[in-house]
Design a protein around this motif. Structure first.
Motif, PDB file in Angstrom:
ATOM      1  N   THR A  99       2.588  -3.127   9.470  1.00  0.00           N
ATOM      2  CA  THR A  99       2.966  -3.565  10.819  1.00  0.00           C
ATOM      3  C   THR A  99       3.239  -5.058  10.847  1.00  0.00           C
ATOM      4  OG1 THR A  99       1.760  -1.789  11.929  1.00  0.00           O
ATOM      5  CG2 THR A  99       2.140  -3.802  13.200  1.00  0.00           C
ATOM      6  N   ASP A 100       2.375  -5.826  10.219  1.00  0.00           N
ATOM      7  CA  ASP A 100       2.581  -7.276  10.171  1.00  0.00           C
ATOM      8  C   ASP A 100       3.875  -7.623   9.433  1.00  0.00           C
ATOM      9  OD1 ASP A 100       0.262  -7.794  11.592  1.00  0.00           O
ATOM     10  OD2 ASP A 100      -0.976  -8.130   9.809  1.00  0.00           O
ATOM     11  N   GLU A 101       4.168  -6.890   8.355  1.00  0.00           N
ATOM     12  CA  GLU A 101       5.407  -7.129   7.612  1.00  0.00           C
ATOM     13  C   GLU A 101       6.633  -6.834   8.476  1.00  0.00           C
ATOM     14  OE1 GLU A 101       5.016  -4.613   4.236  1.00  0.00           O
ATOM     15  OE2 GLU A 101       3.514  -5.868   3.229  1.00  0.00           O
ATOM     16  N   LEU A 102       6.576  -5.731   9.214  1.00  0.00           N
ATOM     17  CA  LEU A 102       7.694  -5.368  10.070  1.00  0.00           C
ATOM     18  C   LEU A 102       7.848  -6.363  11.216  1.00  0.00           C
ATOM     19  CD1 LEU A 102       7.199  -1.491  10.237  1.00  0.00           C
ATOM     20  CD2 LEU A 102       8.985  -2.718   8.995  1.00  0.00           C
ATOM     21  N   CYS A 103       6.736  -6.805  11.777  1.00  0.00           N
ATOM     22  CA  CYS A 103       6.796  -7.805  12.846  1.00  0.00           C
ATOM     23  C   CYS A 103       7.475  -9.081  12.348  1.00  0.00           C
ATOM     24  CB  CYS A 103       5.395  -8.123  13.356  1.00  0.00           C
ATOM     25  SG  CYS A 103       4.695  -6.872  14.467  1.00  0.00           S
ATOM     26  N   ALA A 104       7.107  -9.506  11.141  1.00  0.00           N
ATOM     27  CA  ALA A 104       7.730 -10.712  10.579  1.00  0.00           C
ATOM     28  C   ALA A 104       9.226 -10.503  10.378  1.00  0.00           C
ATOM     29  CB  ALA A 104       7.050 -11.070   9.259  1.00  0.00           C
ATOM     30  N   GLU A 105       9.604  -9.314   9.952  1.00  0.00           N
ATOM     31  CA  GLU A 105      11.025  -9.017   9.724  1.00  0.00           C
ATOM     32  C   GLU A 105      11.814  -9.006  11.018  1.00  0.00           C
ATOM     33  OE1 GLU A 105      13.756  -5.298   8.002  1.00  0.00           O
ATOM     34  OE2 GLU A 105      11.608  -5.401   7.542  1.00  0.00           O
ATOM     35  N   TYR A 106      11.200  -8.495  12.096  1.00  0.00           N
ATOM     36  CA  TYR A 106      11.910  -8.348  13.361  1.00  0.00           C
ATOM     37  C   TYR A 106      11.671  -9.506  14.336  1.00  0.00           C
ATOM     38  CZ  TYR A 106      12.316  -3.501  11.719  1.00  0.00           C
ATOM     39  OH  TYR A 106      12.562  -2.365  10.977  1.00  0.00           O
ATOM     40  N   GLY A 107      10.883 -10.494  13.932  1.00  0.00           N
ATOM     41  CA  GLY A 107      10.599 -11.616  14.816  1.00  0.00           C
ATOM     42  C   GLY A 107       9.679 -11.264  15.963  1.00  0.00           C
ATOM     43  N   LEU A 108       8.731 -10.370  15.720  1.00  0.00           N
ATOM     44  CA  LEU A 108       7.785  -9.923  16.731  1.00  0.00           C
ATOM     45  C   LEU A 108       6.358 -10.234  16.280  1.00  0.00           C
ATOM     46  CD1 LEU A 108       9.414  -6.427  17.414  1.00  0.00           C
ATOM     47  CD2 LEU A 108       9.637  -8.470  18.825  1.00  0.00           C
ATOM     48  N   THR A 109       5.384  -9.898  17.120  1.00  0.00           N
ATOM     49  CA  THR A 109       3.976 -10.051  16.776  1.00  0.00           C
ATOM     50  C   THR A 109       3.244  -8.751  17.107  1.00  0.00           C
ATOM     51  OG1 THR A 109       3.213 -10.823  18.952  1.00  0.00           O
ATOM     52  CG2 THR A 109       4.138 -12.487  17.445  1.00  0.00           C
ATOM     53  N   ARG A 110       1.985  -8.674  16.743  1.00  0.00           N
ATOM     54  CA  ARG A 110       1.198  -7.493  17.087  1.00  0.00           C
ATOM     55  C   ARG A 110       1.158  -7.264  18.593  1.00  0.00           C
ATOM     56  NH1 ARG A 110      -4.321  -7.811  13.375  1.00  0.00           N
ATOM     57  NH2 ARG A 110      -3.299  -8.001  11.324  1.00  0.00           N
ATOM     58  N   ALA A 111       1.232  -8.335  19.364  1.00  0.00           N
ATOM     59  CA  ALA A 111       1.195  -8.219  20.822  1.00  0.00           C
ATOM     60  C   ALA A 111       2.392  -7.450  21.362  1.00  0.00           C
ATOM     61  CB  ALA A 111       1.130  -9.603  21.455  1.00  0.00           C
ATOM     62  N   ASP A 112       3.444  -7.311  20.563  1.00  0.00           N
ATOM     63  CA  ASP A 112       4.658  -6.610  20.981  1.00  0.00           C
ATOM     64  C   ASP A 112       4.683  -5.157  20.525  1.00  0.00           C
ATOM     65  OD1 ASP A 112       5.790  -9.108  21.975  1.00  0.00           O
ATOM     66  OD2 ASP A 112       6.115  -9.625  19.865  1.00  0.00           O
ATOM     67  N   CYS A 113       3.584  -4.671  19.958  1.00  0.00           N
ATOM     68  CA  CYS A 113       3.574  -3.351  19.319  1.00  0.00           C
ATOM     69  C   CYS A 113       2.940  -2.266  20.184  1.00  0.00           C
ATOM     70  CB  CYS A 113       2.830  -3.421  17.989  1.00  0.00           C
ATOM     71  SG  CYS A 113       3.646  -4.435  16.738  1.00  0.00           S
ATOM     72  N   VAL A 114       3.463  -1.068  20.030  1.00  0.00           N
ATOM     73  CA  VAL A 114       2.879   0.140  20.613  1.00  0.00           C
ATOM     74  C   VAL A 114       2.688   1.131  19.473  1.00  0.00           C
ATOM     75  CG1 VAL A 114       3.140   2.009  22.282  1.00  0.00           C
ATOM     76  CG2 VAL A 114       4.165  -0.241  22.749  1.00  0.00           C
ATOM     77  N   ALA A 115       1.482   1.672  19.337  1.00  0.00           N
ATOM     78  CA  ALA A 115       1.183   2.619  18.262  1.00  0.00           C
ATOM     79  C   ALA A 115       1.006   4.026  18.825  1.00  0.00           C
ATOM     80  CB  ALA A 115      -0.083   2.198  17.525  1.00  0.00           C
ATOM     81  N   TYR A 116       1.486   5.010  18.062  1.00  0.00           N
ATOM     82  CA  TYR A 116       1.345   6.420  18.421  1.00  0.00           C
ATOM     83  C   TYR A 116       0.673   7.115  17.230  1.00  0.00           C
ATOM     84  CZ  TYR A 116       5.220   5.188  21.602  1.00  0.00           C
ATOM     85  OH  TYR A 116       6.030   4.590  22.540  1.00  0.00           O
ATOM     86  N   GLY A 117      -0.476   7.752  17.457  1.00  0.00           N
ATOM     87  CA  GLY A 117      -1.176   8.392  16.347  1.00  0.00           C
ATOM     88  C   GLY A 117      -2.159   9.437  16.816  1.00  0.00           C
ATOM     89  N   ASP A 118      -2.841  10.051  15.844  1.00  0.00           N
ATOM     90  CA  ASP A 118      -3.693  11.185  16.218  1.00  0.00           C
ATOM     91  C   ASP A 118      -5.054  11.228  15.553  1.00  0.00           C
ATOM     92  OD1 ASP A 118      -3.453  13.843  13.957  1.00  0.00           O
ATOM     93  OD2 ASP A 118      -2.481  11.915  13.618  1.00  0.00           O
ATOM     94  N   SER A 119      -5.291  10.425  14.508  1.00  0.00           N
ATOM     95  CA  SER A 119      -6.513  10.676  13.747  1.00  0.00           C
ATOM     96  C   SER A 119      -7.049   9.422  13.068  1.00  0.00           C
ATOM     97  CB  SER A 119      -6.250  11.765  12.699  1.00  0.00           C
ATOM     98  OG  SER A 119      -5.279  11.332  11.771  1.00  0.00           O
ATOM     99  N   MET A 120      -7.976   9.641  12.159  1.00  0.00           N
ATOM    100  CA  MET A 120      -8.711   8.567  11.514  1.00  0.00           C
ATOM    101  C   MET A 120      -7.811   7.544  10.837  1.00  0.00           C
ATOM    102  SD  MET A 120     -11.938   9.010   8.926  1.00  0.00           S
ATOM    103  CE  MET A 120     -11.036  10.145   7.897  1.00  0.00           C
ATOM    104  N   SER A 121      -6.692   7.967  10.290  1.00  0.00           N
ATOM    105  CA  SER A 121      -5.810   7.025   9.591  1.00  0.00           C
ATOM    106  C   SER A 121      -5.135   6.048  10.547  1.00  0.00           C
ATOM    107  CB  SER A 121      -4.746   7.778   8.783  1.00  0.00           C
ATOM    108  OG  SER A 121      -3.805   8.397   9.646  1.00  0.00           O
ATOM    109  N   ASP A 122      -5.268   6.277  11.847  1.00  0.00           N
ATOM    110  CA  ASP A 122      -4.644   5.405  12.836  1.00  0.00           C
ATOM    111  C   ASP A 122      -5.633   4.440  13.497  1.00  0.00           C
ATOM    112  OD1 ASP A 122      -2.000   6.726  12.714  1.00  0.00           O
ATOM    113  OD2 ASP A 122      -3.092   8.429  13.544  1.00  0.00           O
ATOM    114  N   THR A 123      -6.893   4.522  13.161  1.00  0.00           N
ATOM    115  CA  THR A 123      -7.905   3.740  13.872  1.00  0.00           C
ATOM    116  C   THR A 123      -7.708   2.237  13.715  1.00  0.00           C
ATOM    117  OG1 THR A 123      -9.399   4.015  11.970  1.00  0.00           O
ATOM    118  CG2 THR A 123      -9.649   5.562  13.791  1.00  0.00           C
TER     119      THR A 123
END
Length: 211
Positions: A145-169
């Motif tokens: 996520t941090d790598e993608l944010c750097a690529e797109y000129g965004l930060t974690r504050a601009d992110c929305v996550a969609y998930g279902d289980s332990m791997s998303d915590t």
């Protein structure tokens, strides 16, 4: 400022299933993969160990044609391509980050994802051992996520996550907005929103309506 929408795949975009399950079904290995999935969910298998045991099951028998059939026949939520088209029409970004094999996850690029990152499992047909360093984890989702944010000129504050289980915590804890999609107890208490159903458009509307 745009947003980056981050989607898990297994159990999230795939309703009640996972890439390894769908691939194993093509080989008639439903019972065997179910046992591995049970061990993984119980914490008895690490992601690298699960990957190696799954590869041992498939050995050199798995073909690209079977992977394609598994992808095409999988129980995907409806509306995925429509949601991603809307995200991109708004000038935002969408990405899939999954612990599943990259050779399966990357097929979602053709559906409109800006990025699709999966674990580096051996190429099909599988003739090599799994390299543990290439297998993603819950923490790796935050790193990507941090790598993608750097690529797109965004930060974690601009992110929305969609998930279902332990791997998303870890990711749910790192970003300000999240949607638990057909989720278990690992993320239900962390999520901003919760959705149960089979249409990604309805889960996406929970976020879109509060902007």
């Amino acid at each position: 400022m745009g947003k980056l929408h981050l989607f898990d795949m297994d159990g999230t975009l795939l309703y009640g299933s996972a890439a390894a399950i769908e691939i194993s079904r093509q080989l008639g290995l439903d019972r065997e993969i179910a046992e591995l999935e049970r061990g993984f969910a119980a914490g008895e298998l690490t992601p690298p160990r699960f990957a190696q045991l799954a590869c041992d099951l498939w050995a050199a028998e798995l073909t690209e044609r079977q992977v394609a059939a598994a992808f095409e026949g999988a129980p995907w939520l409806t509306g995925i391509q429509e949601v991603w088209a809307d995200i991109r029409a708004r000038g935002e970004r969408c990405a899939v980050i999954s612990l599943s094999p990259g050779f399966f996850v990357e097929r979602l690029l053709a559906w409109g994802a800006d990025a699709a990152r999966g674990s580096l499992w051996p190429a099909v047909p599988i003739r090599e051992r799994v390299r543990p360093a290439g297998i993603l984890s819950s923490a790796a989702k935050v790193r990507i996520t941090d790598e993608l944010c750097a690529e797109y000129g965004l930060t974690r504050a601009d992110c929305v996550a969609y998930g279902d289980s332990m791997s998303d915590t870890d990711l749910f804890a790192a970003v300000p907005a999240s949607v638990a999609v057909n989720a278990d107890h690992h993320v239900s208490d962390l999520a901003t929103f919760a959705y149960a159903g089979r249409d990604l458009r309805e889960a996406y509307d929970l976020v879109r309506e509060v902007r």
